[in-house]
Structures are given as structure tokens and as C-alpha cells.
Design an enzyme around this catalytic site. Structure first.
Site, PDB file in Angstrom:
ATOM      1  N   ARG A 164      51.339  41.123  27.552  1.00 31.86           N
ATOM      2  CA  ARG A 164      51.043  39.891  28.288  1.00 31.86           C
ATOM      3  C   ARG A 164      51.699  39.893  29.674  1.00 31.86           C
ATOM      4  NH1 ARG A 164      48.448  40.757  24.766  1.00 31.86           N
ATOM      5  NH2 ARG A 164      48.015  39.554  22.890  1.00 31.86           N
ATOM      6  N   SER A 238      46.861  30.848  22.133  1.00 29.87           N
ATOM      7  CA  SER A 238      48.189  31.214  21.625  1.00 29.87           C
ATOM      8  C   SER A 238      49.261  30.671  22.562  1.00 29.87           C
ATOM      9  CB  SER A 238      48.315  32.732  21.511  1.00 29.87           C
ATOM     10  OG  SER A 238      47.344  33.252  20.633  1.00 29.87           O
ATOM     11  N   GLU A 334      53.529  31.928  26.012  1.00 26.79           N
ATOM     12  CA  GLU A 334      52.487  32.712  26.654  1.00 26.79           C
ATOM     13  C   GLU A 334      51.741  31.841  27.651  1.00 26.79           C
ATOM     14  OE1 GLU A 334      48.379  34.887  25.185  1.00 26.79           O
ATOM     15  OE2 GLU A 334      50.167  35.109  23.946  1.00 26.79           O
TER      16      GLU A 334
END
Length: 340
Positions: A164, A238, A334
Site C-alpha cells: 500500500r 479496507s 489504509e
């Protein structure tokens, strides 16, 4: 190209949290982007580039200009072998790009089906799911360099991809590059990643196609993830990254939690599903105001209909505190917090 002031951001973000931007503009070409950035009204103001608004939480009104990419188009270029280069404009919906590739018989990104957001945001975030990360397939990213005031092509070695993470999120480069188009490597050969549990059953099928894998991925996601387009299910996907721990830490966790799921990494560390940690910290369905931990997938925080940013911030903090207290693991968002 239309510069709008005091713009309501709730309809253009998947969390649907109330917030406004001082200015908002959409562009469909590099020329339009350059013209917007040259406008007198926006000089000296903060600039935020937004795709599908699926990974953002505005914690207050935005004092600058929010720019939305509407750069479109999907093309495929084949070579002598089975490899195909597929290019999509940054403003295309990521899931539409995956569907298009699967429909014409190309393989490589089918595991990334149904991930919300735009193609440009996918490259910034290095999206991943079911054993595949976008970095595995990236060939190049075409971007507008705001310092050099021209287009540049960035290769994988320059993109600094990690879990990420990417060049676009590094402090020295953040805001410098605006993704215009993304090119990925696909193949016409039947090569699929079926290592993720519910996908393994597909290995027994004859003449498996990328569309078969896509359909199964979509079934899995539909069964446990809320739809941000449905009232009361606004979300940013998420909310936390899956934490990575050392082998020693993992063995200590297994001693107390024998059924803890895990995914070994090549460097010897271990990735643990954040959703499992949140659920087993007793937070399934936990609420603060209008924000709730989604009961069918605890990795997701939903806006049940009347949440404000402070509800989501408070709930995310509560989750971090409880997971840290229970497992000794600090979760990191995230979702990108935009604000104070």
C-alpha cells in the site's frame, strides 16, 4: 473544465461524510489539468487529486482545490508473444478496466475485481487482493510532473512499490505527480493465482478463464463487503492495513490464539488479517455515533447514514486501542485522512 466553489464532497466520496471543498474541478486531459493549475483563483492553495473518492476521509472542509480526473480510454497492445500491454486512463473506474480485460480474454488482474476507485488511485495506493498486488502487473505509469510541467513515464523501478505504498505517497514526491494513465502487463495464456483459500476450488475446473476467476472474486466480495452506493453502507473499503509482524511475535500470538490466520512473506515476516484482529478484540458491530464496524467484515467501517468525520475518527482510534491492548499490535489506517 468548470471550477466550482464551496463544493459538496459527500456525493463524490464513497464514505458520504459531510465536507466541502473551497474549489473543485474535473479535467479530461493534461492540457485541461495544466490550465486549471494556472488559474489565478487557485494559486497558493492546497491541491488534492482525487479519483473515485474511495480511500479518503475528509475530517473537515478542504481549504484548497480538489481535482478530479476524468481521463478516459482503454487500449490493448500485443507483441509477438502472449504478453499484452493494457493501458487505461486514470479516470476510468478500476473495476471497469478489470472487466474489460477479462471480457477480451486477458489475464493478470482478475483477482483485483470489485476494488472500488479509479485506475489512477489504484496505481497510487498499490491495491491488492486475493494474492495479487497491482505492483505485480505494472508496466509503467504516465504522470504529469507539476515541477517540470510536462508528462513523464515512470517505470516500476521508479515507483518504489511496497505494501500500500508508492512513490506518489513519499513525502518528497507527494503532490508532484498526477497520474494520467496506467499500463499493466497482461497475458493471453491461462496463468492464474488461485492460492487464496476460496479460489483454490477453481483449479479443478477445465478451461478456466479470467472471467471465471473474476466472477468468483465478485461472489466473495459481495458476500462480505458493504456496497457504498447503498444508503447506510457508505464506506472507504479496507480501513486498516494488514499488519506485518516478526516470526517471534507471531509465535507468541499463536501460543495464545492457535487459530490466528496468517500469510508468510518472503522476508520471513508474517502478515495477519486486520479484520480478524478487530473481530477477536470484541469490536464486531462496535459503534461511535453513526459509524460502525461492519459485522460481516470487521476491516470495514461504515457510515450507517448520519455519521460525521469525528465519529469515524473516534471509532478508528477505539479499534487501534483495543487491538493494541489485546494483541500488542498497532494498526495503521489504509484510508487517507484529509484535514487538520
Amino acid at each position: 473544465m468548470n471550477l466550482q466553489s464551496n463544493f459538496d464532497l459527500a456525493p463524490v466520496t464513497t464514505f458520504h461524510i459531510p465536507a466541502r471543498a473551497r474549489y473543485y474541478a474535473s479535467y479530461s486531459s493534461v492540457r485541461e489539468l495544466a490550465d486549471i493549475l494556472a488559474m489565478p483563483e487557485v494559486q497558493g492553495l492546497p491541491v488534492l487529486h482525487m479519483g473515485g473518492g474511495s480511500n479518503l476521509l475528509f475530517t473537515c472542509d478542504y481549504p484548497g482545490i480538489v481535482l478530479h480526473s476524468a481521463v478516459s480510454g482503454i487500449t490493448f497492445a500485443g507483441g509477438d508473444g502472449p504478453e499484452v500491454l493494457a493501458t487505461a486512463g486514470a479516470g476510468e473506474r478500476w473495476n471497469d478496466f478489470v472487466e474489460h480485460a477479462c471480457r477480451v480474454g486477458y489475464n493478470g488482474i482478475e483477482n483485483l475485481s470489485m476494488i472500488p476507485g479509479s485506475v489512477g488511485a489504484a496505481a497510487v495506493q498499490n491495491i491488492g487482493a486475493y494474492g495479487v498486488e497491482l505492483a505485480d502487473r505494472i508496466h509503467s505509469v504516465t504522470a504529469y510532473d507539476t515541477v517540470l510541467a510536462r508528462e513523464v513515464v515512470l517505470l516500476p523501478s521508479e515507483l518504489h512499490y511496497g505494501y500500500r505504498q508508492s512513490l506518489f505517497k513519499e513525502p518528497h514526491a507527494e503532490g508532484r505527480y498526477v497520474v494520467i494513465a496506467v499500463t499493466v502487463r497482461l497475458t493471453s495464456e491461462p496463468a492464474f493465482n488461485l492460492a487464496y483459500g476460496p479460489l483454490r476450488e477453481l483449479a479443478a475446473l477445465d478451461s478456466l478463464t479470467s472471467m471465471d476467476v473474476r466472477r468468483r472474486v465478485m461472489e466473495i466480495r459481495h458476500s462480505k463487503l458493504p456496497d457504498p452506493d447503498v444508503k447506510g453502507q457508505g464506506n472507504a473499503g479496507s480501513f486498516f492495513k494488514n499488519p506485518v509482524v516478526s516470526q517471534d511475535k507471531f509465535h507468541r500470538l499463536v501460543a495464545e490464539w492457535p487459530d490466528i490466520p496468517s500469510y508468510p512473506l518472503s522476508d520471513g515476516e508474517v502478515k495477519i488479517p486486520a479484520g480478524w484482529l478487530i473481530e477477536h478484540a470484541g469490536l464486531k458491530g462496535a459503534r461511535v455515533g453513526g459509524a460502525m464496524v461492519y459485522p460481516r467484515q470487521c476491516l470495514v467501517i461504515v457510515n450507517t447514514g448520519d455519521a460525521v468525520a469525528s465519529d469515524v475518527v473516534a471509532l478508528s482510534g477505539k479499534i487501534q486501542d483495543e487491538v493494541l491492548r489485546t494483541f500488542g499490535i498497532r494498526l495503521h489506517p489504509e484510508v487517507i485522512f484529509v484535514g487538520d
